[in-house]
Motif scaffolding. Structure first.
Motif, PDB file in Angstrom:
ATOM      1  N   ALA A  35       0.865  -1.177   0.000  1.00 26.58           N
ATOM      2  CA  ALA A  35       0.000   0.000   0.000  1.00 26.58           C
ATOM      3  C   ALA A  35       0.900   1.225   0.000  1.00 26.58           C
ATOM      4  O   ALA A  35       2.120   1.142   0.192  1.00 26.58           O
ATOM      5  N   THR A  36       0.335   2.372  -0.187  1.00 27.36           N
ATOM      6  CA  THR A  36       1.101   3.618  -0.183  1.00 27.36           C
ATOM      7  C   THR A  36       1.620   3.908   1.216  1.00 27.36           C
ATOM      8  O   THR A  36       0.968   3.592   2.216  1.00 27.36           O
ATOM      9  N   ASN A  37       2.822   4.505   1.271  1.00 19.69           N
ATOM     10  CA  ASN A  37       3.384   4.922   2.552  1.00 19.69           C
ATOM     11  C   ASN A  37       3.085   6.381   2.842  1.00 19.69           C
ATOM     12  O   ASN A  37       3.660   6.967   3.762  1.00 19.69           O
ATOM     13  N   ASP A  38       2.171   6.963   2.040  1.00 18.52           N
ATOM     14  CA  ASP A  38       1.860   8.385   2.218  1.00 18.52           C
ATOM     15  C   ASP A  38       0.714   8.600   3.209  1.00 18.52           C
ATOM     16  O   ASP A  38       0.351   9.746   3.495  1.00 18.52           O
ATOM     17  N   THR A  39       0.075   7.510   3.637  1.00 12.60           N
ATOM     18  CA  THR A  39      -1.029   7.644   4.592  1.00 12.60           C
ATOM     19  C   THR A  39      -0.792   6.725   5.772  1.00 12.60           C
ATOM     20  O   THR A  39      -0.050   5.733   5.687  1.00 12.60           O
ATOM     21  N   ASP A  40      -1.465   7.043   6.887  1.00 15.84           N
ATOM     22  CA  ASP A  40      -1.346   6.191   8.076  1.00 15.84           C
ATOM     23  C   ASP A  40      -1.879   4.801   7.797  1.00 15.84           C
ATOM     24  O   ASP A  40      -1.294   3.797   8.249  1.00 15.84           O
ATOM     25  N   GLU A  41      -3.025   4.740   7.035  1.00 13.08           N
ATOM     26  CA  GLU A  41      -3.592   3.430   6.743  1.00 13.08           C
ATOM     27  C   GLU A  41      -2.642   2.593   5.893  1.00 13.08           C
ATOM     28  O   GLU A  41      -2.479   1.381   6.111  1.00 13.08           O
ATOM     29  N   GLY A  42      -2.017   3.214   4.910  1.00 19.84           N
ATOM     30  CA  GLY A  42      -1.086   2.487   4.046  1.00 19.84           C
ATOM     31  C   GLY A  42       0.132   2.016   4.801  1.00 19.84           C
ATOM     32  O   GLY A  42       0.594   0.875   4.620  1.00 19.84           O
ATOM     33  N   ARG A  43       0.670   2.863   5.648  1.00 26.69           N
ATOM     34  CA  ARG A  43       1.865   2.465   6.411  1.00 26.69           C
ATOM     35  C   ARG A  43       1.531   1.332   7.377  1.00 26.69           C
ATOM     36  O   ARG A  43       2.326   0.413   7.568  1.00 26.69           O
ATOM     37  N   THR A  44       0.307   1.373   7.963  1.00 23.81           N
ATOM     38  CA  THR A  44      -0.104   0.292   8.866  1.00 23.81           C
ATOM     39  C   THR A  44      -0.183  -1.024   8.105  1.00 23.81           C
ATOM     40  O   THR A  44       0.233  -2.081   8.608  1.00 23.81           O
ATOM     41  N   ALA A  45      -0.702  -1.009   6.897  1.00 23.69           N
ATOM     42  CA  ALA A  45      -0.797  -2.231   6.091  1.00 23.69           C
ATOM     43  C   ALA A  45       0.577  -2.758   5.716  1.00 23.69           C
ATOM     44  O   ALA A  45       0.785  -3.983   5.613  1.00 23.69           O
ATOM     45  N   ASN A  46       1.533  -1.853   5.497  1.00 22.59           N
ATOM     46  CA  ASN A  46       2.879  -2.288   5.089  1.00 22.59           C
ATOM     47  C   ASN A  46       3.662  -2.899   6.240  1.00 22.59           C
ATOM     48  O   ASN A  46       4.586  -3.690   6.021  1.00 22.59           O
ATOM     49  N   ARG A  47       3.319  -2.574   7.481  1.00 24.59           N
ATOM     50  CA  ARG A  47       3.985  -3.162   8.647  1.00 24.59           C
ATOM     51  C   ARG A  47       3.315  -4.504   8.915  1.00 24.59           C
ATOM     52  O   ARG A  47       2.271  -4.589   9.578  1.00 24.59           O
ATOM     53  N   ARG A  48       3.906  -5.586   8.412  1.00 20.97           N
ATOM     54  CA  ARG A  48       3.200  -6.867   8.405  1.00 20.97           C
ATOM     55  C   ARG A  48       4.164  -8.035   8.456  1.00 20.97           C
ATOM     56  O   ARG A  48       5.369  -7.880   8.231  1.00 20.97           O
ATOM     57  N   VAL A  49       3.584  -9.214   8.738  1.00 21.36           N
ATOM     58  CA  VAL A  49       4.306 -10.479   8.665  1.00 21.36           C
ATOM     59  C   VAL A  49       3.548 -11.366   7.677  1.00 21.36           C
ATOM     60  O   VAL A  49       2.315 -11.448   7.741  1.00 21.36           O
ATOM     61  N   GLU A  50       4.285 -12.044   6.762  1.00 21.11           N
ATOM     62  CA  GLU A  50       3.678 -12.932   5.781  1.00 21.11           C
ATOM     63  C   GLU A  50       4.261 -14.324   5.926  1.00 21.11           C
ATOM     64  O   GLU A  50       5.427 -14.499   6.338  1.00 21.11           O
ATOM     65  N   PHE A  51       3.452 -15.355   5.517  1.00 21.26           N
ATOM     66  CA  PHE A  51       3.864 -16.760   5.623  1.00 21.26           C
ATOM     67  C   PHE A  51       3.780 -17.381   4.237  1.00 21.26           C
ATOM     68  O   PHE A  51       2.676 -17.550   3.697  1.00 21.26           O
ATOM     69  N   HIS A  52       4.915 -17.753   3.645  1.00 21.65           N
ATOM     70  CA  HIS A  52       4.962 -18.285   2.277  1.00 21.65           C
ATOM     71  C   HIS A  52       5.438 -19.732   2.314  1.00 21.65           C
ATOM     72  O   HIS A  52       6.494 -20.046   2.906  1.00 21.65           O
ATOM     73  N   VAL A  53       4.665 -20.639   1.694  1.00 21.11           N
ATOM     74  CA  VAL A  53       5.037 -22.053   1.626  1.00 21.11           C
ATOM     75  C   VAL A  53       6.100 -22.208   0.538  1.00 21.11           C
ATOM     76  O   VAL A  53       5.857 -21.898  -0.629  1.00 21.11           O
ATOM     77  N   GLU A  54       7.287 -22.724   0.948  1.00 20.49           N
ATOM     78  CA  GLU A  54       8.376 -22.890  -0.011  1.00 20.49           C
ATOM     79  C   GLU A  54       8.521 -24.328  -0.473  1.00 20.49           C
ATOM     80  O   GLU A  54       8.878 -24.577  -1.625  1.00 20.49           O
ATOM     81  N   GLU A  55       8.200 -25.263   0.391  1.00 18.21           N
ATOM     82  CA  GLU A  55       8.345 -26.674   0.038  1.00 18.21           C
ATOM     83  C   GLU A  55       7.186 -27.458   0.647  1.00 18.21           C
ATOM     84  O   GLU A  55       6.705 -27.143   1.734  1.00 18.21           O
ATOM     85  N   GLU A  56       6.749 -28.481  -0.097  1.00 15.03           N
ATOM     86  CA  GLU A  56       5.764 -29.416   0.442  1.00 15.03           C
ATOM     87  C   GLU A  56       5.901 -30.744  -0.270  1.00 15.03           C
ATOM     88  O   GLU A  56       6.387 -30.817  -1.410  1.00 15.03           O
ATOM     89  N   GLN A  57       5.536 -31.801   0.409  1.00 14.99           N
ATOM     90  CA  GLN A  57       5.658 -33.132  -0.154  1.00 14.99           C
ATOM     91  C   GLN A  57       4.673 -33.298  -1.319  1.00 14.99           C
ATOM     92  O   GLN A  57       3.675 -32.584  -1.418  1.00 14.99           O
ATOM     93  N   ALA A  58       4.951 -34.242  -2.198  1.00 11.38           N
ATOM     94  CA  ALA A  58       4.052 -34.513  -3.337  1.00 11.38           C
ATOM     95  C   ALA A  58       2.661 -34.837  -2.814  1.00 11.38           C
ATOM     96  O   ALA A  58       2.499 -35.568  -1.841  1.00 11.38           O
ATOM     97  N   GLY A  59       1.656 -34.297  -3.499  1.00 12.80           N
ATOM     98  CA  GLY A  59       0.268 -34.520  -3.078  1.00 12.80           C
ATOM     99  C   GLY A  59      -0.193 -33.537  -2.041  1.00 12.80           C
ATOM    100  O   GLY A  59      -1.312 -33.616  -1.556  1.00 12.80           O
ATOM    101  N   GLY A  60       0.642 -32.552  -1.704  1.00 16.64           N
ATOM    102  CA  GLY A  60       0.250 -31.555  -0.728  1.00 16.64           C
ATOM    103  C   GLY A  60      -0.794 -30.609  -1.280  1.00 16.64           C
ATOM    104  O   GLY A  60      -0.917 -30.415  -2.482  1.00 16.64           O
ATOM    105  N   SER A  61      -1.554 -30.018  -0.403  1.00 16.72           N
ATOM    106  CA  SER A  61      -2.627 -29.109  -0.803  1.00 16.72           C
ATOM    107  C   SER A  61      -2.078 -27.734  -1.076  1.00 16.72           C
ATOM    108  O   SER A  61      -1.251 -27.220  -0.326  1.00 16.72           O
ATOM    109  N   GLY A  62      -2.540 -27.148  -2.162  1.00 18.39           N
ATOM    110  CA  GLY A  62      -2.144 -25.781  -2.473  1.00 18.39           C
ATOM    111  C   GLY A  62      -3.117 -24.789  -1.933  1.00 18.39           C
ATOM    112  O   GLY A  62      -3.021 -23.600  -2.222  1.00 18.39           O
ATOM    113  N   ARG A  63      -4.099 -25.301  -1.206  1.00 22.45           N
ATOM    114  CA  ARG A  63      -5.103 -24.380  -0.661  1.00 22.45           C
ATOM    115  C   ARG A  63      -5.110 -24.478   0.855  1.00 22.45           C
ATOM    116  O   ARG A  63      -4.729 -25.484   1.411  1.00 22.45           O
TER     117      ARG A  63
END
Length: 606
Positions: free
Chosen positions: A578-606
């Protein structure tokens, strides 16, 4: 005034009044004309020849009716005391229409063009003369032929007349009340004689003494007989018609029983025009029956065909080479056979489709010619599925017969590929689920994740969650797996400028992430990313974001997740969402994300 003089004066006055005749009251007139014309199209003036043939056949006509002295008062010695209706001239305008060779509807509008007479006192009541130009009571009638046909030896019809009170009592053209008359009509002919009869009962709204007669319910009757001349174009003969009042013992009294005799002539000019003339007089001088009556008529009667003459031995009216005397179908060309019942008739064709029954594969159903003997004479069936094109909803695709006109003759289809055939699919163009309810069978599930929030309002329709006033979070869990990312609907909170997790605000969302990892054991590596806004030193922000990601990894490991499945990384302000020009945008940018990098065959993508 002295009492003696007063009583003397009263005595004299009373004597004078007693000796003075009572002033006679006036009595209004009524529908006095005894002549009731037949329906247009008849060969008689008062009787009916019952020419009810044709469907939609119309007849129109005008009957001019002049009468002399039809209503008169009489002295005890029989002399005329005064003619209330002396001269009276009516023009009867009428129309009749035949339906289905059996029914007839008709209308007669009587117009009094001229009338005169004298004032007369009859039975102690004054009767003013008829003088006005006025409409009479309009007659509506309907008849149905019961048996026989026009020109048969005997034809019978039943019907009724209704008189609308449109006439004038003062003009002697109306009763002022409606009348209704059910009737029986009979007609017939021999080779040169025509005859007719009628009888009925009239319910009359007026019920009162009139003069020395009476107005009320009555029985009416009539008969006629005449010679057919000039190839049936000319009819000459007498007509007798009368009636009698049947209330208060007045039946067949002279004044309540008018009876007339009429001699009439009708001649047909061409095929559609009929002229008529007649003269008559009263046999019984009841009220309404005149000393003399004269009639002239002009009618338009289309399609007035004459009966066919007997066939001569050499006649061949259909031109098929078989004399009419041997032809069982004298009006339809046919083939010669040895059977008298079929000789001269076309080959049997029960469905009348032009294909003889002998060659017709569907002899009772009209069809079309075909070189295929199995289909000849049958209705068209382009896709050969046994359902005729006229009934086939899919005439170019072979299908099945169905009681549903929209599916009859159509193949089984599953247009939306949801495993529910279109014939049973309540939503055939939208993939859905099979149910036992015909109204929803094959329709999309309105709440796929069964969390009680409809799909169209659920921000996460495939993950059960709770209701939330924020439409972006409504129906979503705190954390859920979606295409390689563990999404969270609440931010992980940290102390300002620190990597320390605020447990009270963050434990619930981290617990939801923990549940996702425990439920999806085939996920072998998750990268926890930390992000900040652009406030402050870039390198310090990057270090802080990585430290915060490490704090989250430590929290998950402390709660049972193998640390080998986790990795931490920090990007500072490098990946804003989001934009860093507003308080709402800066609040959205301060975050933690969780990304799946590896999974066994047959794993769910959802």
């Amino acid at each position: 005034m002295a009492p003696r003089r007063f009583f003397a004066l009263m005595f004299v006055t009373s004597g004078v009044l007693a000796a003075t005749p009572a002033i006679a009251q006036e009595q209004p007139g009524y529908a006095s004309n005894h002549f009731n014309p037949s329906e247009r199209g008849s060969r008689w003036f008062a009787l009916d020849s019952l020419d009810l043939k044709g469907d939609g056949r119309l007849a129109l006509g005008l009957v001019n009716d002049y009468s002399y002295r039809s209503v008169a008062g009489y002295e005890p010695d029989g002399d005329v005391a005064g003619s209330v209706v002396r001269n009276q001239y009516y023009a009867h305008l009428g129309a009749a229409v035949n339906l289905a060779d059996r029914f007839r509807l008709a209308l007669n509008v009587p117009l009094q063009v001229f009338a005169d007479g004298h004032t007369a006192t009859i039975g102690g009541r004054v009767h003013r003369p008829a003088r006005d130009v006025a409409v009479g009571d309009i007659r509506f009638s309907g008849d149905v032929r019961i048996f026989g046909e026009h020109n048969d030896a005997a034809t019978l019809a039943l019907g009724a007349e209704f008189y609308f009170p449109s006439g004038s009592e003062s003009a002697y053209t109306g009763d002022g009340k409606p009348r209704f008359s059910p009737r029986v009509l009979f007609a017939g002919r021999t080779s040169a004689i025509a005859y007719a009869a009628r009888a009925g009962f009239q319910f009359r709204g007026r019920d009162e003494a009139w003069g020395d007669g009476y107005i009320g319910n009555n029985v009416f009757y009539g008969a006629s007989v005449g010679a057919l001349l000039a190839d049936d174009k000319l009819v000459v003969g007498p007509e007798l018609f009368g009636s009698t009042v049947v209330v208060n013992d007045r039946a067949f009294e002279k004044r309540t029983t008018p009876l007339e005799l009429l001699l009439g002539v009708h001649y047909e000019v061409g095929e559609n025009i009929r002229l008529g003339a007649g003269v008559g007089t009263a046999l019984v001088r009841g009220y309404g029956a005149p000393v003399a009556r004269g009639l002239l008529s002009l009618e338009w009667v289309p399609g007035n065909a004459k009966p066919d003459a007997p066939a001569k031995p050499t006649d061949d009216r259909d031109g098929d080479g078989i004399p009419d005397c041997e032809d069982a179908c004298g009006f339809t060309p046919g083939n010669k056979t040895d059977d008298p019942n079929t000789n001269g008739c076309p080959p049997a064709d029960a469905d009348r489709d032009g294909i003889p029954d002998a060659a017709d594969a569907c002899p009772l159903v009209p069809g079309q010619a075909s070189p295929d003997a199995k289909a000849n004479g049958c209705p068209a069936d382009s896709d050969h599925d046994g359902v005729p094109d006229a009934e086939d909803a899919c005439p170019t695709e072979a299908g099945k017969r169905s009681s549903d006109p929209k599916r009859n003759g159509c193949p089984d289809r599953d247009s939306d590929g949801d495993g529910v055939l279109d014939a049973e699919d309540a939503c055939p163009t939208a993939a859905g689920v099979k149910t036992t309810d015909p109204k929803t069978n094959g329709c999309p599930d309105p709440d796929r994740d069964k969390d009680g929030i409809p799909n169209d309002a659920d921000a996460c329709p495939d993950q059960p969650g709770k209701a939330d006033p924020d439409p972006k979070k409504n129906g979503c869990p705190k954390a859920f797996l979606d295409h390689g990312v563990i999404k969270i609907t609440e931010q992980v909170r940290f102390k300002t400028g620190s990597a320390e997790i605020l447990g009270k605000e963050s434990d619930e969302v981290l617990g939801a992430v923990l549940d996702v990892l425990k439920q999806n054991t085939k996920i072998t590596k998750v990268r926890v990313e930390g992000h900040t806004d652009n406030k402050g030193d870039a390198q310090q922000n990057k270090n802080l974001s990585k430290a915060r990601a490490g704090s989250v990894v430590a929290w998950l490991a402390a709660h049972g997740i193998d640390k080998g499945r986790l990795a931490a990384d920090g990007f500072g302000a490098e990946k804003p969402i989001a934009t860093n020009d507003t308080d709402e945008g800066r609040t959205a940018n301060r975050r933690v994300e969780f990304h799946v990098e590896e999974e066994q065959a047959g794993g769910s993508g959802r």
